[in-house]
Structure formats: C-alpha cells, structure tokens
Design a protein around this motif. Sequence first.
Motif, short mmCIF file in Angstrom:
data_model
loop_
_atom_site.label_atom_id
_atom_site.label_comp_id
_atom_site.label_asym_id
_atom_site.label_seq_id
_atom_site.Cartn_x
_atom_site.Cartn_y
_atom_site.Cartn_z
N ASP A 163 13.93 -7.69 -6.68
CA ASP A 163 14.69 -8.67 -6.47
C ASP A 163 14.88 -9.17 -5.07
O ASP A 163 15.53 -10.13 -4.57
N LYS A 164 13.61 -8.86 -4.36
CA LYS A 164 13.36 -9.36 -2.98
C LYS A 164 12.50 -10.43 -2.79
O LYS A 164 11.44 -10.69 -3.68
N ASN A 165 12.74 -11.22 -1.92
CA ASN A 165 11.75 -12.49 -1.79
C ASN A 165 10.33 -11.93 -1.38
O ASN A 165 9.24 -12.29 -1.91
N HIS A 166 10.11 -10.84 -0.66
CA HIS A 166 8.93 -10.11 -0.34
C HIS A 166 8.65 -8.80 -1.19
O HIS A 166 9.57 -8.06 -1.11
N LYS A 167 7.92 -9.01 -2.08
CA LYS A 167 7.59 -7.88 -2.98
C LYS A 167 6.67 -6.65 -2.27
O LYS A 167 5.83 -7.15 -1.84
N ASN A 168 7.15 -5.34 -2.07
CA ASN A 168 6.35 -4.59 -1.71
C ASN A 168 6.09 -3.23 -2.57
O ASN A 168 7.21 -2.76 -2.83
N ILE A 169 5.08 -2.86 -2.65
CA ILE A 169 4.59 -1.61 -3.24
C ILE A 169 4.04 -0.67 -2.48
O ILE A 169 2.88 -1.04 -1.88
N GLN A 170 4.49 0.47 -2.15
CA GLN A 170 3.79 1.65 -1.38
C GLN A 170 3.31 2.76 -2.47
O GLN A 170 4.14 3.41 -2.89
N PHE A 211 0.28 13.00 -1.03
CA PHE A 211 0.67 14.17 -0.56
C PHE A 211 -0.05 15.35 -1.08
O PHE A 211 -0.32 15.64 -2.25
N SER A 212 -0.79 16.21 -0.15
CA SER A 212 -1.52 17.28 -0.72
C SER A 212 -0.86 18.47 -0.12
O SER A 212 -0.85 18.76 1.12
N SER A 213 -1.04 19.74 -0.88
CA SER A 213 -0.72 20.76 -0.86
C SER A 213 -1.91 21.80 -1.06
O SER A 213 -2.96 21.48 -1.60
N ALA A 214 -1.65 23.11 -1.01
CA ALA A 214 -2.69 24.07 -1.33
C ALA A 214 -3.00 23.94 -2.88
O ALA A 214 -4.38 24.13 -3.25
N ASN A 215 -1.88 23.66 -3.83
CA ASN A 215 -2.32 23.71 -5.15
C ASN A 215 -2.18 22.53 -6.14
O ASN A 215 -2.28 22.68 -7.09
N GLU A 216 -1.46 21.59 -5.38
CA GLU A 216 -1.22 20.30 -6.06
C GLU A 216 -1.24 19.09 -5.31
O GLU A 216 -1.10 18.95 -4.18
N VAL A 217 -1.28 18.00 -5.93
CA VAL A 217 -1.14 16.76 -5.43
C VAL A 217 -0.10 15.94 -5.81
O VAL A 217 0.14 15.67 -7.10
N ILE A 218 0.69 15.37 -4.94
CA ILE A 218 1.90 14.53 -5.25
C ILE A 218 1.67 12.84 -4.88
O ILE A 218 1.16 12.54 -3.91
N VAL A 219 1.76 12.22 -6.07
CA VAL A 219 1.69 10.60 -5.76
C VAL A 219 3.09 9.96 -5.81
O VAL A 219 3.91 10.27 -6.61
N GLU A 220 3.31 9.20 -4.98
CA GLU A 220 4.41 8.49 -4.71
C GLU A 220 4.37 7.04 -5.01
O GLU A 220 3.51 6.60 -4.18
N ILE A 221 4.79 6.29 -5.89
CA ILE A 221 5.03 4.63 -6.00
C ILE A 221 6.34 4.33 -5.73
O ILE A 221 7.41 4.68 -6.47
N LYS A 222 6.41 3.57 -4.51
CA LYS A 222 7.70 3.28 -4.07
C LYS A 222 7.55 1.58 -3.98
O LYS A 222 6.96 1.04 -3.68
N ASP A 223 8.81 1.10 -4.61
CA ASP A 223 9.24 -0.33 -4.73
C ASP A 223 10.30 -0.64 -3.83
O ASP A 223 11.27 0.31 -3.08
N ASN A 224 10.47 -1.81 -3.43
CA ASN A 224 11.75 -2.45 -2.86
C ASN A 224 12.66 -3.21 -3.74
O ASN A 224 13.29 -4.35 -3.23
N GLY A 284 15.55 0.17 -3.46
CA GLY A 284 14.32 0.29 -4.22
C GLY A 284 14.21 1.99 -4.77
O GLY A 284 15.17 2.57 -4.97
N THR A 285 13.13 1.97 -5.73
CA THR A 285 12.80 3.09 -6.41
C THR A 285 11.44 3.79 -6.15
O THR A 285 10.54 3.18 -5.90
N SER A 286 11.59 5.27 -5.96
CA SER A 286 10.32 5.82 -6.04
C SER A 286 10.34 6.82 -7.32
O SER A 286 10.86 7.54 -7.67
N ILE A 287 8.98 6.63 -7.68
CA ILE A 287 8.39 7.30 -8.92
C ILE A 287 7.37 8.25 -8.40
O ILE A 287 6.40 7.96 -7.68
#
Length: 361
Positions: free
Chosen positions: A269-276, A280-293, A350-353
């Motif tokens: 709902d913003k004029n400037h759409k942004n996806i980040q 993130f990496s740890s010893a045993n796993e990788v985490i992906v974050e997809i954040k919007d505004n 915004g939301t982070s998945i």
Amino acid sequence: MSIRKKLLLSNVGMIILPVFFVFLLEIILGYLFFVVFKGNPQGSELKWFIGFRFIAIALILVITNGLLTYFVSKSIISPLKQLSMAAKKIGNGDLEYSIGYNKKDEIGELTNTFELMRIKLKDAKTAQQQYEQNRQELIASISHDLKTPLTSIKGYIKGIQDGVANTPEKLERYMNIIYKTTNDMDGLIDELFLYSRLDLQRIPFQFERVDLYAFLSDFVDELAFNLEKEQGTATLSANKADSYMVEADREKLKRVITNIVQNSMKYMDKNHKNIQVRLFSSANEVIVEIKDNGSGISKEDIPYIFESFYRTDTSRNSSTGGSGLGLSIVKGIIEKHGGTVWADSALGKGTSIYFKLKKVT
C-alpha cells in the motif's frame, strides 16, 4: 496408594484387626462376667463366657473382613464403573464427559490414559469438523473463483458475438481481457492442482544441493528489474563469508519464494514498494527472511495465514482476493523439505515471512 498396597494392607488388616478386637473382647467380657456380675470362673458363667466369646469372635471376623472387603472393593469398583460409564458416553459421541479421579494408583493411571484418549478423540473430532468446514469452503472458493472469471469471459464473448466490439481497437481490448482472465484461471487451477497433490502426498521432490545465496541472487535480480517499472526495489542481504548450502528441490523452492513475493505484492500500500530478502546462517540451519513494506497483518490473523483458503481480507476483490492457497502451499513445500515456516508482522509497517532449512556440508 496403589491397588497392590491396598490389597496387601487389607489382608494384613483382616488378620490384625480381628486379633486386636478379640483381645479387647476378652478383656471386656471377662470384666463384665467375672468382675461386674461377680461370676464364678469355675461355674456355669464360664460356659456363658465361652459361648459369648465364640459368637463375638465370629461377628468380629464377619464385620471386620466384610468392612475391609467393602471399602477396598468400593475403591476399585467405583472408579471402574465411572470408566465404564465414560466409555459408554464416548461410544455415544459425548466427548465432553470427563472423569474426576485424581488418585495415584493403577486405576488413576488408567483413568489418566482414558482421559488423554478422550481429549485426543475430541481434538480429532474438532479437526474433522474443521476439515469438513475447509472442504465446504474449498467448494465455495472454487465455485466463486472460477465462476467470476467465467462470467466475465462469457460477457465479453457475448459482446463480440453481438457486435459490441465493432472496431479493431475494441475487439483487441476484449480479446486481451479474455486472455488475461483465462490466464488468471489457469494460475488458479494450477495452484489448486499443486495444493491437492501436496495434500495427498503425490508430488515428487527432486532434492539436490542448492546454494541459497546464488539461488536467491538470481531471483532477487529478476524481481528488482520488474519492480523498477513500478518505482520499487528488491535487495538481498547476506554475509558472503557464511555457507548457505541446503538440500532442496529447486523448482519447488522457487515456487515458495514466488508465492511469498506474490502474496507480499498483493498488500503493498506504499508508493515505493520494497522487498528485502535476508539470509542468516548458523551451524546447522539456514534461515531466509522475505520482508515487505506493505499494510501488515494483525496479530490475530498471523497464526492462521498458512491455513488453506484463509484470507486476511474478507472482501474477495480481484486485486487482493487470490486463491487463499499461496502460503498454504509454501508451508506444505517447506515441511516436505523438513523445515519450518512462520511470520512476523506489524500493521502499517509490513510483514516478514521466514522459513528455515537444514544446512548441508
């Protein structure tokens, strides 16, 4: 106290109590016969004393053993009757009937197990009712989401047949609308097909080693190019020194990222759409974050956004309605990878998945 201890104490009591009461009776009868009534220990009073004592001993044995047997059996039979009643109630479909038995014995353990079974049956019934409701919503959703574009297509085709599109420009516009609508329908049917195959566990997965950083770099570059047309941006953030190697199905993983991004774009709902996109990496796993505004999701809705056909907006309009299956498909695919998915959001911000996958070396 356990039933074993109860029976042991009952058997001991059947010996000790009669002996105690007989001994007490000997004293009381002796006192009455030979002290109070001044009887002759060598005369007929002795015969009366022996007769009364024999009768009293028999009564003591009957009463003490009877009472002990009654109370012990009652402590066992009474809860068993409650269990039997509860079994009949549950057999008749009454899953609200609960047994209030809190003693720590074998029957207590049995009752706790029975109560746990009742709760699981109740939860299963609730889940079945929810499944049935979801099935009905599925039928309603499919009917609505297919009928609406079909009605639109029929309207435009009728317009062409009736000569409403009487110029090449209008005819081209009608045909473009028909094409776009059928393309949207094709996407909806594709999502329904994928969802049903995931639900039935009939979709094959081709796992291979995937470098998530390289994989997401290509995706974000393409997304950034598309967002530039709408004055938007897409960025990828990660520590390049870390390893982001996982075992995944490339095609299915791309579907996950695509569904998350498409879901984010619906609520921008913003004029400037942004996806980040962040890694993130740890010893045993990788985490992906997809954040919007985008507009964000309320705290009440967050626990349900990965459920089938759940929409945070109930308007079902064409711009944000969707199929309600996008994030449910995301959850299904990630769980098939042995990972987990969750969300964090704030209204207006915004939301982070997030999703997490196991790292491989």
